[in-house]
Motif scaffolding. Structure first.
Motif, PDB file in Angstrom:
ATOM      1  N   ASP A 159      -2.029   2.802   7.771  1.00  0.00           N
ATOM      2  CA  ASP A 159      -2.120   1.840   6.867  1.00  0.00           C
ATOM      3  C   ASP A 159      -3.911   1.642   6.817  1.00  0.00           C
ATOM      4  N   PRO A 160      -4.411   2.051   5.620  1.00  0.00           N
ATOM      5  CA  PRO A 160      -5.816   2.127   5.450  1.00  0.00           C
ATOM      6  C   PRO A 160      -6.431   0.688   5.377  1.00  0.00           C
ATOM      7  N   LEU A 161      -5.384  -0.213   4.971  1.00  0.00           N
ATOM      8  CA  LEU A 161      -5.981  -1.595   4.222  1.00  0.00           C
ATOM      9  C   LEU A 161      -6.696  -2.282   5.436  1.00  0.00           C
TER      10      LEU A 161
ATOM     11  N   SER B   7      -5.707   8.730   4.990  1.00  0.00           N
ATOM     12  CA  SER B   7      -4.206   8.008   4.858  1.00  0.00           C
ATOM     13  C   SER B   7      -3.382   8.565   3.712  1.00  0.00           C
ATOM     14  N   TRP B   8      -3.961   8.918   2.539  1.00  0.00           N
ATOM     15  CA  TRP B   8      -3.391   9.765   1.600  1.00  0.00           C
ATOM     16  C   TRP B   8      -3.108  10.950   1.757  1.00  0.00           C
TER      17      TRP B   8
ATOM     18  N   THR C 193       0.935  -1.125  -0.028  1.00  0.00           N
ATOM     19  CA  THR C 193       0.037  -0.165  -0.260  1.00  0.00           C
ATOM     20  C   THR C 193       0.853   1.207  -0.021  1.00  0.00           C
TER      21      THR C 193
ATOM     22  N   TYR D 277       1.263   4.430  -2.889  1.00  0.00           N
ATOM     23  CA  TYR D 277       1.249   5.747  -2.585  1.00  0.00           C
ATOM     24  C   TYR D 277       2.597   6.613  -3.074  1.00  0.00           C
TER      25      TYR D 277
ATOM     26  N   THR E 151     -14.779   3.351   4.561  1.00  0.00           N
ATOM     27  CA  THR E 151     -13.629   2.934   3.690  1.00  0.00           C
ATOM     28  C   THR E 151     -13.145   4.158   3.033  1.00  0.00           C
ATOM     29  N   SER E 152     -13.972   5.034   2.474  1.00  0.00           N
ATOM     30  CA  SER E 152     -13.377   6.220   1.886  1.00  0.00           C
ATOM     31  C   SER E 152     -12.808   7.037   2.793  1.00  0.00           C
TER      32      SER E 152
ATOM     33  N   ILE F  69     -10.014  -1.312   6.593  1.00  0.00           N
ATOM     34  CA  ILE F  69     -11.050  -1.743   5.475  1.00  0.00           C
ATOM     35  C   ILE F  69     -11.162  -3.029   5.267  1.00  0.00           C
TER      36      ILE F  69
ATOM     37  N   LEU G 155      -9.352   5.673   3.467  1.00  0.00           N
ATOM     38  CA  LEU G 155      -8.276   5.864   2.177  1.00  0.00           C
ATOM     39  C   LEU G 155      -7.937   7.281   2.080  1.00  0.00           C
TER      40      LEU G 155
END
Length: 723
Positions: free
Chosen positions: A403-405, A391-392, A37, A41, A384-385, A408, A388
Motif C-alpha cells: 500500500d503506497p497510500l 508499489s507499482w 488502490t 493497479y 511519495t514518488s 503518502i 508509488l
C-alpha cells in the motif's frame, strides 16, 4: 535549538506517533482506500485473458427465451450434463443451488391431484432421479450456499493433509448450509460452496475464500473442487505457518500450488470479461446437437454452469469495475490458478508500511523544523514518488501488494502539520500568511463555518411538508428484458428527466430508491404554495414522460410505453440530518412520508398516474381534481380520501372540465347509492373525459367496479394534518 523548535519537533513527532498507531489499528477507511488502490493497479494492468481450458456454460437471456423461463426442469439439466460429458468436459461445476425438489417433475405436478392412483404415481418419471442418475460416474461438482438456520453440513468428498499448525479455524466460519437433494449429494463427484465474499463490507469481489470452516471440518469452494475433480485428485494439502496456529500459506491440489492469505483466501487477479469464456446453454442443448465449435470449446475444459440473465440477479462487481455473472468469478479463479498469475500480500507488509510511516514522518518533521518547508516538501514528493513506483513495480513484476497510500497520506499530514506549526509559531510572517489566505476564502463562507457549528448535527425539526413519491410501473418486467447496463441507462434517462422538475419547482430531491424518486417541498427553507409547486412538478413529469415515449427515448420501440405513478401528501414530518455521527443524509421521516408512499402504491389500484391526499387537495381549491374514493392504505387504520390530478387551474377553468366535474359528481352519488344508473353515467364520464387526460377512461372503468371506495366517508376524523 530554540524552545519553539523543540515544541515543534515534539508536536510533529506526536503527530507521527498518532498516525503510526492509526495505521497499526488499520480502520475500515484505510482498508477501503487500500483496496481501491489495488483495484486501480488491476485496471491499469489487468490479467491478460488466455484461452485456457475453462468455460462458462451460460444460462443467458437467449437461452431462457428459446428454452423457457428459469427454473428449468431437471431432466433438461440432466441432458445438459450428458451433453457436456459426451463432449469431454473434464469437470462440470454448477453455480446453482439444488435444495428443493423439482416442482416441474411430472410426479410432483400431479402428486396432489385428488384420486390419483399411488401405483400410477410411482410409475411417473421424477426429474430429480433423472438428474441424479445422469451425474453418476461423471465429474460433476455441485454447489451449496450458506444458511443461518439449521445445522446441515454437506459431505466433503476430498481428504485433507496439513503441514504446520492445524488451520481449521483460519477460514471464515460457516454456521450451516442449504441442504442438497440426497440423491444429488450422494452421486456428485465433488461439493463446494458458492459464496464469493461472505461477510465482506464491499460489494466488490476482490478475494475468494477457498475454504469455509465450522471449527472442525474444512469445506472447499466450487472452483477448488472443480479443479480437484478435473485432475482426479483426492486430497488437499494445506500448508500453515510454523508455530502460528489458525493460518494458511499455500494450498496444493494435484499439480497446482496456490498462495493464499492467512484465512485461506485467494486474491483475485481478474481479466476483462471476454466472450470467449462463455458458451450459451442453448448451443449445448441445441435440438440437432452441439456444433463443432461448441464441442471444441468444451472438450477438455473445466465447465462452470451459471447464469448472466439480469432477472436471476447473480451479478457481481470485479476489481476492474465490471458487473459480471457470479459464475464467471469461479471460472476466473480456476483460470488464475492454471495461468500461475497470482497476487499476494506478504505477511510482513503491514509491519513494513507501519515502519515506513514512522521513519518517513520523523524525517520530514526534522527537515521541516531545521531546514525549510520547501526542502521538506521536495523530500516528501521524492518519498511519495518512490513509494508509488516501488508499489507499482512490486505489483507489475511480482504480483505483490504494498500500500503506497497510507505512507503518502501520513507523510503529507505530517509535513503540513509541521509546516503549519512553523508558520503559526516560529515564523514572524504568520499574520501576513493568514491575511493572504483571506483572499481565497469568501467572508460569507467563513462566517457560516464559524457561526453554524451545529449545522451538521444529527436530528431534525418538525415541519409541514408536501411529500412526493414517483415510481416506474412494471419495472421488473422491463428490467427482465434488459442487460444490467441497459437497465442503468434506462433509469438514468428517465430519472434525470423527471428530477429536473423537482428542482425547477423549488423542491428538494431526497433520494433515488432504485426506480423511484422521493422528494419534498418546504424544507430546508420555507417554500410558498409548496403543495401547488409539488403538483406542478407532477404534471410536468407527466408531460415529459409523454414526450420521452413519443420520441422512443428509451429505445423500447413504439409499442412499449413506460408509465409512472405519483403520490403526493401534505402533512407534518421530521426533516433534518439523519443517520450516524460519521455518515448521514438530509432527509424526512414521519407519517406524512409513509402516507405519500402508500398513495403512490394506490395509483396501481385506481389506475391513474397522479393521486393526492385530501390534505393536499384542500390546498388546491382551483385545480382540476376528481375524487378517487377513500382507500385503506397499508399500515393505516383509517381510510384515506384520494383525488386524481387531471390538470392545473387553467384546465379547471374550462367548460369541458366543468361538464366532466358535474358528471363525476353524479357518478359518485350513484356509486354511493349503488344505483344501476352508474353504468350509464360512467359511459358519459368517459366521453366527457376524452382529450382531458390520457388515463381517465381506464380510471373510470376501474372506479366503477369499486363502488365500495365511495360508500361511506373514512371512519374517524379526516386526514387534515396540513391544516
Amino acid at each position: 535549538m530554540t524552545r519553539a523548535q523543540q515544541v515543534g519537533v515534539l508536536i510533529g513527532l506526536a503527530i507521527v506517533a498518532a498516525l503510526t498507531i492509526l495505521r497499526a489499528s488499520d480502520p475500515q477507511l484505510l482498508r477501503q482506500a487500500r483496496d481501491v488502490t489495488f483495484d486501480e493497479y488491476q485496471r491499469v494492468a489487468p490479467r491478460t485473458f488466455e484461452n485456457l481450458p475453462v468455460r462458462v456454460v451460460d444460462i443467458d437471456e437467449a437461452s431462457l427465451l428459446e428454452l423457457g423461463q428459469w427454473p428449468w426442469p431437471r431432466d433438461r439439466i440432466a441432458t445438459l450434463v450428458n451433453r457436456l460429458s459426451e463432449m469431454g468436459a473434464s469437470a462440470i461445476a454448477f453455480d446453482i443451488l439444488f435444495a428443493e425438489p423439482d416442482r416441474l417433475s411430472p410426479r410432483s405436478v400431479i402428486r396432489d391431484v385428488p384420486g390419483i392412483d399411488p401405483e400410477l404415481l410411482g410409475q411417473l418419471p421424477d426429474n430429480d432421479e433423472i438428474f441424479a442418475e445422469s451425474i453418476v460416474g461423471k465429474p460433476v461438482v455441485l454447489g451449496f450456499g450458506l444458511s443461518n438456520e439449521g445445522n446441515y453440513r454437506p459431505p466433503v468428498k476430498a481428504g485433507f493433509a496439513f503441514t504446520g499448525e492445524d488451520p481449521a479455524n483460519a477460514p471464515p466460519r460457516m454456521k450451516a448450509a442449504t441442504p442438497l437433494r440426497p440423491q444429488l449429494e450422494a452421486n456428485a463427484a465433488g461439493i463446494g460452496h458458492i459464496s464469493l465474499n461472505p461477510g465482506a463490507a464491499s460489494t466488490v469481489v476482490r478475494a475468494v475464500p477457498l475454504f469455509l470452516s465450522d471449527g472442525k471440518q474444512l469445506y472447499p469452494n466450487l472452483a477448488l473442487e472443480a479443479l480437484r475433480v478435473a485432475q482426479g485428485a483426492s486430497t488437499y494439502v494445506i500448508a500453515g505457518a510454523t508455530n502460528v496456529p489458525d493460518t494458511m500459506t499455500h494450498v496444493k491440489i494435484g499439480e497446482f500450488v496456490i498462495p493464499v492469505t492467512a484465512s485461506g483466501e485467494l486474491w483475485l487477479y481478474v481479466s476483462l470479461d471476454n466472450a470467449e469464456r462463455y458458451v450459451s446453454a442453448r448451443h449445448v442443448l441445441a435440438a440437432d446437437g452441439p456444433s463443432p465449435e461448441t464441442a471444441a470449446a468444451i472438450e477438455g475444459s473445466i465447465v462452470f454452469i451459471g447464469t448472466s440473465a439480469a432477472g436471476l440477479q447473480d451479478i457481481r462487481t470485479t476489481a476492474l469495475g465490471q458487473n459480471v455473472p457470479g459464475v464467471s468469478i469461479h471460472a476466473q479463479t480456476v483460470e488464475q490458478v492454471l495461468s500461475g498469475r497470482f497476487l499476494a500480500r506478504p505477511d510482513w507488509a503491514d509491519g513494513f508500511e507501519i515502519l515506513s510511516i514512522a521513519v518517513a514522518g520523523s524525517f520530514l518533521v526534522l527537515v521541516t523544523t531545521f531546514v525549510s518547508p520547501a526542502v521538506a516538501l521536495a523530500c516528501g514528493l521524492l518519498i511519495t514518488s518512490l513509494a508509488l513506483v516501488a508499489s507499482w513495480l512490486a505489483f507489475f513484476y511480482g504480483g505483490l501488494l504494498f500500500d503506497p497510500l497510507a505512507p503518502i497520506v501520513a507523510g503529507s499530514i505530517t509535513h503540513f502539520g509541521a509546516t503549519a506549526f512553523r508558520f503559526l509559531v516560529i515564523d514572524r510572517e504568520r499574520r501576513e500568511v493568514r491575511r493572504a489566505f483571506g483572499h481565497y476564502l469568501s467572508p460569507s463562507l467563513l462566517y457560516r463555518i464559524e457561526h453554524t457549528k451545529n449545522a451538521l448535527r444529527l436530528g431534525g425539526d418538525d415541519r409541514e411538508l408536501t411529500v412526493m413519491f414517483v415510481d416506474v410501473r412494471n419495472f421488473t418486467q422491463i428490467s427482465e428484458r434488459l442487460t444490467p447496463a441497459e437497465v442503468v441507462g434506462f433509469l438514468n434517462t428517465l430519472l434525470d428527466a423527471l428530477s429536473h422538475h423537482v428542482i425547477a419547482n423549488e423542491g428538494t430531491l431526497d433520494k433515488f430508491i432504485g426506480d423511484s424518486i422521493m422528494a419534498f417541498w418546504n424544507a430546508p427553507v420555507d417554500v410558498a404554495s409548496h403543495a401547488e409547486k409539488a403538483v406542478h412538478a407532477a404534471l410536468a413529469m407527466r408531460e415529459t414522460l409523454v414526450r420521452l415515449n413519443a420520441n422512443d427515448a428509451f429505445g423500447f420501440g413504439p409499442e412499449q410505453k413506460v408509465g409512472i405513478g405519483i403520490g403526493i401528501h401534505t402533512g407534518l414530518a421530521c426533516v433534518g440530518n439523519m443517520g450516524a455521527e460519521t455518515r448521514f443524509n438530509y432527509s424526512a421521516v414521519g407519517d406524512a412520508v409513509n402516507i405519500a408512499a402508500r398513495i403512490e402504491s394506490s395509483c396501481k389500484e385506481i389506475s391513474f398516474d397522479i393521486l393526492v391526499s385530501e390534505s393536499t387537495a384542500n390546498l388546491l381549491p382551483d385545480w382540476a381534481l376528481l375524487e378517487a374514493g377513500a382507500l385503506g392504505l397499508k399500515g393505516k387504520s383509517m381510510r384515506t380520501r384520494l383525488f386524481a390530478v387531471v390538470g392545473d387551474q387553467r384546465l379547471a377553468a374550462t367548460a369541458e372540465f366543468a361538464e366532466l366535474q358535474m358528471v363525476h359528481g353524479e357518478l359518485i352519488d350513484a356509486l354511493r347509492s349503488r344505483s344501476p344508473a352508474s353504468r350509464r353515467i360512467v359511459n358519459t364520464a368517459k366521453l366527457k373525459a376524452a382529450g382531458l387526460a390520457a388515463g381517465l377512461p381506464e380510471f373510470y372503468r376501474r372506479i366503477s367496479r369499486r363502488s365500495d371506495h365511495f360508500l361511506d366517508e373514512p371512519t374517524g376524523r379526516r386526514d387534515r394534518s396540513a391544516g
